[in-house]
Design a protein around this motif. Structure first.
Motif, PDB file in Angstrom:
ATOM      1  N   ALA A  45       0.835  -1.194   0.000  1.00  0.00           N
ATOM      2  CA  ALA A  45       0.000   0.000   0.000  1.00  0.00           C
ATOM      3  C   ALA A  45       0.873   1.248   0.000  1.00  0.00           C
ATOM      4  O   ALA A  45       1.663   1.466   0.928  1.00  0.00           O
ATOM      5  CB  ALA A  45      -0.929  -0.002   1.211  1.00  0.00           C
ATOM      6  N   ASP A  46       0.734   2.063  -1.066  1.00  0.00           N
ATOM      7  CA  ASP A  46       1.467   3.334  -1.183  1.00  0.00           C
ATOM      8  C   ASP A  46       2.968   3.156  -0.981  1.00  0.00           C
ATOM      9  O   ASP A  46       3.641   4.017  -0.394  1.00  0.00           O
ATOM     10  CB  ASP A  46       0.924   4.351  -0.179  1.00  0.00           C
ATOM     11  CG  ASP A  46      -0.555   4.647  -0.402  1.00  0.00           C
ATOM     12  OD1 ASP A  46      -0.935   4.859  -1.566  1.00  0.00           O
ATOM     13  OD2 ASP A  46      -1.320   4.642   0.582  1.00  0.00           O
ATOM     14  N   ALA A  47       3.498   2.050  -1.465  1.00  0.00           N
ATOM     15  CA  ALA A  47       4.927   1.763  -1.298  1.00  0.00           C
ATOM     16  C   ALA A  47       5.736   2.517  -2.353  1.00  0.00           C
ATOM     17  O   ALA A  47       5.339   2.603  -3.516  1.00  0.00           O
ATOM     18  CB  ALA A  47       5.178   0.265  -1.412  1.00  0.00           C
ATOM     19  N   ASP A  48       6.866   3.045  -1.935  1.00  0.00           N
ATOM     20  CA  ASP A  48       7.784   3.706  -2.863  1.00  0.00           C
ATOM     21  C   ASP A  48       8.807   2.667  -3.321  1.00  0.00           C
ATOM     22  O   ASP A  48       9.747   2.336  -2.611  1.00  0.00           O
ATOM     23  CB  ASP A  48       8.479   4.876  -2.182  1.00  0.00           C
ATOM     24  CG  ASP A  48       9.334   5.677  -3.165  1.00  0.00           C
ATOM     25  OD1 ASP A  48       9.426   5.277  -4.347  1.00  0.00           O
ATOM     26  OD2 ASP A  48       9.901   6.707  -2.748  1.00  0.00           O
ATOM     27  N   LEU A  49       8.600   2.164  -4.527  1.00  0.00           N
ATOM     28  CA  LEU A  49       9.472   1.120  -5.076  1.00  0.00           C
ATOM     29  C   LEU A  49      10.427   1.699  -6.117  1.00  0.00           C
ATOM     30  O   LEU A  49      11.017   0.955  -6.904  1.00  0.00           O
ATOM     31  CB  LEU A  49       8.614   0.013  -5.700  1.00  0.00           C
ATOM     32  CG  LEU A  49       7.518  -0.583  -4.788  1.00  0.00           C
ATOM     33  CD1 LEU A  49       6.696  -1.615  -5.539  1.00  0.00           C
ATOM     34  CD2 LEU A  49       8.136  -1.196  -3.536  1.00  0.00           C
ATOM     35  N   THR A  50      10.604   3.004  -6.090  1.00  0.00           N
ATOM     36  CA  THR A  50      11.426   3.699  -7.078  1.00  0.00           C
ATOM     37  C   THR A  50      12.838   3.116  -7.142  1.00  0.00           C
ATOM     38  O   THR A  50      13.520   2.996  -6.121  1.00  0.00           O
ATOM     39  CB  THR A  50      11.507   5.195  -6.744  1.00  0.00           C
ATOM     40  OG1 THR A  50      10.191   5.747  -6.782  1.00  0.00           O
ATOM     41  CG2 THR A  50      12.402   5.928  -7.729  1.00  0.00           C
ATOM     42  N   GLY A  51      13.244   2.729  -8.357  1.00  0.00           N
ATOM     43  CA  GLY A  51      14.611   2.282  -8.598  1.00  0.00           C
ATOM     44  C   GLY A  51      14.979   0.944  -7.994  1.00  0.00           C
ATOM     45  O   GLY A  51      16.134   0.521  -8.102  1.00  0.00           O
ATOM     46  N   GLN A  52      14.035   0.245  -7.390  1.00  0.00           N
ATOM     47  CA  GLN A  52      14.369  -1.020  -6.742  1.00  0.00           C
ATOM     48  C   GLN A  52      14.493  -2.144  -7.773  1.00  0.00           C
ATOM     49  O   GLN A  52      13.912  -2.102  -8.850  1.00  0.00           O
ATOM     50  CB  GLN A  52      13.329  -1.362  -5.683  1.00  0.00           C
ATOM     51  CG  GLN A  52      13.313  -0.355  -4.544  1.00  0.00           C
ATOM     52  CD  GLN A  52      12.448  -0.797  -3.379  1.00  0.00           C
ATOM     53  OE1 GLN A  52      12.185  -1.974  -3.187  1.00  0.00           O
ATOM     54  NE2 GLN A  52      11.991   0.162  -2.580  1.00  0.00           N
ATOM     55  N   ASP A  53      15.266  -3.155  -7.422  1.00  0.00           N
ATOM     56  CA  ASP A  53      15.571  -4.266  -8.330  1.00  0.00           C
ATOM     57  C   ASP A  53      14.865  -5.519  -7.839  1.00  0.00           C
ATOM     58  O   ASP A  53      15.226  -6.096  -6.815  1.00  0.00           O
ATOM     59  CB  ASP A  53      17.076  -4.493  -8.393  1.00  0.00           C
ATOM     60  CG  ASP A  53      17.464  -5.517  -9.466  1.00  0.00           C
ATOM     61  OD1 ASP A  53      16.548  -6.135 -10.059  1.00  0.00           O
ATOM     62  OD2 ASP A  53      18.669  -5.689  -9.707  1.00  0.00           O
ATOM     63  N   ALA A  54      13.818  -5.922  -8.584  1.00  0.00           N
ATOM     64  CA  ALA A  54      13.097  -7.152  -8.272  1.00  0.00           C
ATOM     65  C   ALA A  54      13.079  -8.063  -9.493  1.00  0.00           C
ATOM     66  O   ALA A  54      12.109  -8.780  -9.750  1.00  0.00           O
ATOM     67  CB  ALA A  54      11.677  -6.846  -7.806  1.00  0.00           C
ATOM     68  N   ALA A  55      14.164  -8.039 -10.254  1.00  0.00           N
ATOM     69  CA  ALA A  55      14.254  -8.889 -11.445  1.00  0.00           C
ATOM     70  C   ALA A  55      14.047 -10.351 -11.049  1.00  0.00           C
ATOM     71  O   ALA A  55      14.641 -10.832 -10.077  1.00  0.00           O
ATOM     72  CB  ALA A  55      15.600  -8.712 -12.114  1.00  0.00           C
ATOM     73  N   GLY A  56      13.200 -11.038 -11.801  1.00  0.00           N
ATOM     74  CA  GLY A  56      12.967 -12.458 -11.540  1.00  0.00           C
ATOM     75  C   GLY A  56      12.070 -12.744 -10.362  1.00  0.00           C
ATOM     76  O   GLY A  56      11.868 -13.910 -10.008  1.00  0.00           O
ATOM     77  N   ALA A  57      11.501 -11.711  -9.738  1.00  0.00           N
ATOM     78  CA  ALA A  57      10.656 -11.925  -8.564  1.00  0.00           C
ATOM     79  C   ALA A  57       9.301 -12.511  -8.973  1.00  0.00           C
ATOM     80  O   ALA A  57       8.879 -12.415 -10.132  1.00  0.00           O
ATOM     81  CB  ALA A  57      10.452 -10.620  -7.808  1.00  0.00           C
ATOM     82  N   ARG A  58       8.618 -13.103  -7.971  1.00  0.00           N
ATOM     83  CA  ARG A  58       7.279 -13.655  -8.207  1.00  0.00           C
ATOM     84  C   ARG A  58       6.299 -12.994  -7.247  1.00  0.00           C
ATOM     85  O   ARG A  58       6.524 -12.955  -6.028  1.00  0.00           O
ATOM     86  CB  ARG A  58       7.263 -15.166  -7.983  1.00  0.00           C
ATOM     87  CG  ARG A  58       5.909 -15.823  -8.279  1.00  0.00           C
ATOM     88  CD  ARG A  58       5.942 -17.312  -7.950  1.00  0.00           C
ATOM     89  NE  ARG A  58       5.885 -17.526  -6.514  1.00  0.00           N
ATOM     90  CZ  ARG A  58       4.830 -18.041  -5.868  1.00  0.00           C
ATOM     91  NH1 ARG A  58       3.749 -18.385  -6.532  1.00  0.00           N
ATOM     92  NH2 ARG A  58       4.871 -18.218  -4.555  1.00  0.00           N
ATOM     93  N   PHE A  59       5.212 -12.456  -7.818  1.00  0.00           N
ATOM     94  CA  PHE A  59       4.119 -11.893  -7.037  1.00  0.00           C
ATOM     95  C   PHE A  59       2.888 -12.761  -7.281  1.00  0.00           C
ATOM     96  O   PHE A  59       2.412 -12.865  -8.410  1.00  0.00           O
ATOM     97  CB  PHE A  59       3.841 -10.454  -7.454  1.00  0.00           C
ATOM     98  CG  PHE A  59       4.989  -9.512  -7.221  1.00  0.00           C
ATOM     99  CD1 PHE A  59       5.052  -8.734  -6.078  1.00  0.00           C
ATOM    100  CD2 PHE A  59       6.019  -9.402  -8.160  1.00  0.00           C
ATOM    101  CE1 PHE A  59       6.115  -7.859  -5.866  1.00  0.00           C
ATOM    102  CE2 PHE A  59       7.083  -8.525  -7.955  1.00  0.00           C
ATOM    103  CZ  PHE A  59       7.128  -7.759  -6.809  1.00  0.00           C
ATOM    104  N   MET A  60       2.376 -13.368  -6.224  1.00  0.00           N
ATOM    105  CA  MET A  60       1.262 -14.307  -6.347  1.00  0.00           C
ATOM    106  C   MET A  60       0.179 -13.918  -5.343  1.00  0.00           C
ATOM    107  O   MET A  60       0.460 -13.757  -4.149  1.00  0.00           O
ATOM    108  CB  MET A  60       1.753 -15.736  -6.063  1.00  0.00           C
ATOM    109  CG  MET A  60       0.658 -16.787  -6.089  1.00  0.00           C
ATOM    110  SD  MET A  60       0.212 -17.246  -7.784  1.00  0.00           S
ATOM    111  CE  MET A  60      -0.967 -18.561  -7.453  1.00  0.00           C
TER     112      MET A  60
END
Length: 225
Positions: A45-60
């Motif tokens: 919720a309202d997270a600042d994910l600017t510039g973060q690296d989540a390459a290959g991540a899984r959101f389920m």
């Protein structure tokens, strides 16, 4: 060929929409995303994910609401059975990602990279996306609804059962694209900058055909006097 229609009938088989039934979600309490991270049943919720690296991540089974994603790296990510609401940012990298059973609602995005991505049972509803890069992507059962797409690039992409519903499509590029059961009748305006010769497999309305006539004539080398 591009088929004109007076309305009422559908083009081939309509797109299947996702049916999201999210479980009770837990608030995300992490300090940042991680490459190859595994995120299951979480609410961002309202997270600042600017510039973060989540390459290959899984959101389920997740919900991401009001998140800032400027320059966020999600290359090769898998986004499954997830609701994305109020995404905002420039240069988000989702290249070669997989989005399946996803609802993207009211985005405000620019220069989003989805080249080589796979989208299946995805709805983009509301909002505005500028310069969306879908080159070489595969779209199946995708609906763009009540949104504005400015200069989207479908170059070399494969589109099957894709619908544009009450959607503005401005300066679209279909160069080298392959279309099957693509319904463009709900696009207003329908502006195609390049790739008119690749619209076989799409259906448009008679009014749209008249609007496109000058561009079609120019593409065919026909002089209208």
């Amino acid at each position: 060929m591009v088929r004109g229609t007076t309305g009422g009938s559908r083009v081939g088989q309509g797109a299947r929409r996702p049916e999201l039934r999210l479980p009770p979600l837990e608030p995300w309490a992490g300090d940042g995303l991680e490459p190859d991270g595994d995120y299951d049943g979480l609410e961002f919720a309202d997270a600042d994910l600017t510039g973060q690296d989540a390459a290959g991540a899984r959101f389920m089974d997740c919900a991401l609401r009001g998140c800032a994603v400027d320059g966020t790296k999600l290359r090769h990510a898998r986004v499954l059975d997830t609701a994305l609401t109020g995404f905002r940012g420039v240069g988000t990298d989702l290249s070669e990602a997989t989005l399946r059973d996803v609802e993207l609602t009211d985005p405000r995005l620019g220069g989003t990279q989805l080249h080589g991505a796979v989208l299946e049972r995805v709805v983009v509803r509301g909002g505005k996306i500028d310069y969306l890069n879908l080159r070489m992507a595969r779209l199946r059962d995708v609906v763009f609804e009540s949104c504005v797409l400015v200069e989207p690039d479908f170059g070399g992409a494969r589109l099957e059962r894709v619908e544009f519903v009450d959607c503005a499509l401005k300066g679209a590029d279909f160069t080298g694209a392959t279309l099957k059961d693509v319904d463009l009748r709900g696009a207003a305006p329908l502006e195609i900058a390049r790739g008119l010769d690749r619209l076989s497999g799409a259906v448009i309305g008679t009014g749209q055909l008249l609007d496109l006539a000058p561009v079609l004539a120019a593409a065919l080398g026909i002089r209208v006097e």
